[in-house]
Design a protein around this motif. Structure first.
Motif, mmCIF file in Angstrom:
data_model
loop_
_atom_site.group_PDB
_atom_site.id
_atom_site.type_symbol
_atom_site.label_atom_id
_atom_site.label_comp_id
_atom_site.label_asym_id
_atom_site.label_seq_id
_atom_site.Cartn_x
_atom_site.Cartn_y
_atom_site.Cartn_z
ATOM 1 N N UNK A 180 7.495 -6.535 3.544
ATOM 2 C CA UNK A 180 7.169 -5.126 3.747
ATOM 3 C C UNK A 180 8.444 -4.298 3.829
ATOM 4 N N UNK A 181 9.414 -4.775 4.577
ATOM 5 C CA UNK A 181 10.697 -4.056 4.679
ATOM 6 C C UNK A 181 11.386 -3.978 3.320
ATOM 7 N N UNK A 182 11.344 -5.062 2.561
ATOM 8 C CA UNK A 182 11.992 -5.073 1.246
ATOM 9 C C UNK A 182 11.351 -4.052 0.314
ATOM 10 N N UNK A 183 10.024 -3.941 0.355
ATOM 11 C CA UNK A 183 9.343 -2.972 -0.505
ATOM 12 C C UNK A 183 9.715 -1.548 -0.123
ATOM 13 N N UNK A 184 9.657 -1.221 1.158
ATOM 14 C CA UNK A 184 9.949 0.144 1.592
ATOM 15 C C UNK A 184 11.409 0.486 1.357
ATOM 16 N N UNK A 185 12.303 -0.462 1.568
ATOM 17 C CA UNK A 185 13.721 -0.231 1.272
ATOM 18 C C UNK A 185 13.924 0.069 -0.213
ATOM 19 N N UNK A 186 13.204 -0.658 -1.062
ATOM 20 C CA UNK A 186 13.336 -0.458 -2.508
ATOM 21 C C UNK A 186 12.836 0.929 -2.920
ATOM 22 N N UNK A 187 11.739 1.368 -2.308
ATOM 23 C CA UNK A 187 11.218 2.709 -2.603
ATOM 24 C C UNK A 187 12.230 3.768 -2.183
ATOM 25 N N UNK A 188 12.793 3.611 -0.991
ATOM 26 C CA UNK A 188 13.777 4.583 -0.502
ATOM 27 C C UNK A 188 15.002 4.626 -1.397
ATOM 28 N N UNK A 189 15.415 3.482 -1.904
ATOM 29 C CA UNK A 189 16.581 3.452 -2.798
ATOM 30 C C UNK A 189 16.276 4.131 -4.129
ATOM 31 N N UNK A 190 15.096 3.899 -4.667
ATOM 32 C CA UNK A 190 14.760 4.459 -5.979
ATOM 33 C C UNK A 190 14.518 5.959 -5.915
ATOM 34 N N UNK A 191 13.880 6.439 -4.840
ATOM 35 C CA UNK A 191 13.499 7.850 -4.763
ATOM 36 C C UNK A 191 14.392 8.671 -3.833
ATOM 37 N N UNK A 192 15.391 8.025 -3.236
ATOM 38 C CA UNK A 192 16.358 8.679 -2.341
ATOM 39 C C UNK A 192 15.779 9.035 -0.977
ATOM 40 N N UNK A 193 14.485 9.252 -0.899
ATOM 41 C CA UNK A 193 13.882 9.606 0.384
ATOM 42 C C UNK A 193 12.423 9.169 0.414
ATOM 43 N N UNK A 194 11.975 8.730 1.589
ATOM 44 C CA UNK A 194 10.545 8.509 1.855
ATOM 45 C C UNK A 194 10.109 9.576 2.848
ATOM 46 N N UNK A 195 9.122 10.391 2.475
ATOM 47 C CA UNK A 195 8.682 11.457 3.368
ATOM 48 C C UNK A 195 7.269 11.252 3.908
ATOM 49 N N UNK A 196 6.501 10.357 3.306
ATOM 50 C CA UNK A 196 5.106 10.160 3.704
ATOM 51 C C UNK A 196 4.742 8.689 3.593
ATOM 52 N N UNK A 197 4.017 8.184 4.569
ATOM 53 C CA UNK A 197 3.478 6.826 4.510
ATOM 54 C C UNK A 197 1.996 6.889 4.855
ATOM 55 N N UNK A 198 1.161 6.480 3.918
ATOM 56 C CA UNK A 198 -0.287 6.428 4.137
ATOM 57 C C UNK A 198 -0.712 4.963 4.175
ATOM 58 N N UNK A 199 -1.383 4.582 5.236
ATOM 59 C CA UNK A 199 -1.866 3.208 5.377
ATOM 60 C C UNK A 199 -3.350 3.201 5.059
ATOM 61 N N UNK A 200 -3.654 2.853 3.808
ATOM 62 C CA UNK A 200 -5.041 2.853 3.332
ATOM 63 C C UNK A 200 -5.524 1.435 3.075
ATOM 64 N N UNK A 201 -4.884 0.487 3.726
ATOM 65 C CA UNK A 201 -5.216 -0.923 3.543
ATOM 66 C C UNK A 201 -6.045 -1.414 4.720
ATOM 67 N N UNK A 202 -6.735 -2.499 4.507
ATOM 68 C CA UNK A 202 -7.509 -3.098 5.598
ATOM 69 C C UNK A 202 -7.774 -4.562 5.314
ATOM 70 N N UNK A 203 -7.772 -5.352 6.360
ATOM 71 C CA UNK A 203 -8.034 -6.777 6.196
ATOM 72 C C UNK A 203 -9.497 -7.004 5.830
ATOM 73 N N UNK A 204 -9.739 -8.044 5.041
ATOM 74 C CA UNK A 204 -11.120 -8.436 4.771
ATOM 75 C C UNK A 204 -11.786 -8.859 6.081
ATOM 76 N N UNK A 205 -13.000 -8.434 6.291
ATOM 77 C CA UNK A 205 -13.689 -8.788 7.518
ATOM 78 C C UNK A 205 -15.176 -8.950 7.226
ATOM 79 N N UNK A 206 -15.848 -9.672 8.114
ATOM 80 C CA UNK A 206 -17.293 -9.810 7.993
ATOM 81 C C UNK A 206 -17.958 -9.157 9.196
ATOM 82 N N UNK A 207 -19.175 -8.743 9.009
ATOM 83 C CA UNK A 207 -19.949 -8.193 10.121
ATOM 84 C C UNK A 207 -20.426 -9.340 11.002
#
Length: 259
Positions: free
Chosen positions: A77-104
């Motif tokens: 996770x750190x490697x991905x975010x570091x790579x984004x910051x390097x490519x785009x010079x800045x990270x201004x927004x982080x949206x967490x739209x992920x979720x673990x698979x779960x059962x009812x």
């Protein structure tokens, strides 16, 4: 500092959408690009869906970056975010739209290993994302976190604890970020999502009867399901400069189910 209506919704740099290849994540990426943001998105297994979202972003005239990521892996996770910051010079927004698979399942019927996997894949995953992203948001002069959580935190739904327990922890982290990082001009909010026709709810519809689905519709004040675009609109608003004085909040988006 107040925001003028003619100011851009987002500064230069990139917005990261964790889970951007999913049904709701895709719409969030679309909205961000439409409002002038470059977008980096993650996917877990569906590379084809991620490629389609990347193409959509680029066709709108914005830059896109895509990577496979298991947020339970802190180093990755750190490697991905570091790579984004390097490519785009800045990270201004982080949206967490992920979720673990779960059962009812009722709480009494949940296996401890299943519980641990769910907490690791969702709550610990969000912690890993925030831990890696906060230094970049500080460096860039501020920014915004928005996490998708669950409207069942407001009105509990039986058998939904594997979804709501980690989301409750995520909302606690959101409040911690808002309180502790506000001095760095970092905001943090949540959108507590109810019954949606798409996204993570697709996993729920597979586990319930048509009658249960109809009951969920009937129990909302608006007598219908929400759409991924409606979730995206709320999410991107909270992330944008138009919500510059909103932090530490959870917006319940459930069509009035919790009323």
């Amino acid at each position: 500092m107040t925001t003028r209506i003619d100011e851009p919704f987002f500064p230069e740099g990139a917005a990261i959408v964790v889970g951007g290849s999913g049904g709701i994540g895709r719409e969030i990426c679309r909205c961000l690009a439409d409002l002038g943001a470059d977008v980096a998105l993650t996917y877990r297994n569906n590379a084809d869906a991620a490629a389609q979202v990347q193409n959509m972003i680029e066709q709108s005239g914005r830059k896109a970056y895509t990577g496979a990521l298991n947020v339970a892996d802190g180093e990755a996770t750190k490697a991905f975010i570091d790579a984004v910051a390097e490519q785009f010079s800045r990270v201004h927004t982080v949206v967490f739209a992920s979720g673990a698979n779960f059962r009812l399942a009722y709480l009494a019927d949940i296996d401890p290993d299943e519980w641990a996997r769910t907490i690791t894949g969702d709550l610990t995953g969000f912690f890993n994302v925030t831990k890696a992203a906060i230094p970049h948001l500080r460096k860039g002069g501020g920014g915004s976190f928005v996490a998708l959580t669950s409207a069942a935190l407001v009105r509990h739904s039986p058998k939904d604890i594997l979804s709501t327990a980690p989301k409750a922890g995520i909302e606690a982290l959101i409040r911690a970020i808002a309180r502790e990082e506000g001095r760095f001009n970092i905001r943090a909010n949540a959108v507590a999502v109810g019954a949606i026709d798409g996204g993570l709810m697709d996993r729920v519809w597979e586990q319930v009867s048509p009658e249960f689905g109809q009951a969920m519709r009937s129990n909302t004040s608006l007598k219908r399901l929400g759409t991924p675009r409606e979730v995206a609109d709320a999410t991107v608003y909270l992330a944008s400069s138009r919500a510059s004085f909103i932090t530490g909040q959870s917006l319940t988006l459930d069509g009035g189910y919790s009323v």
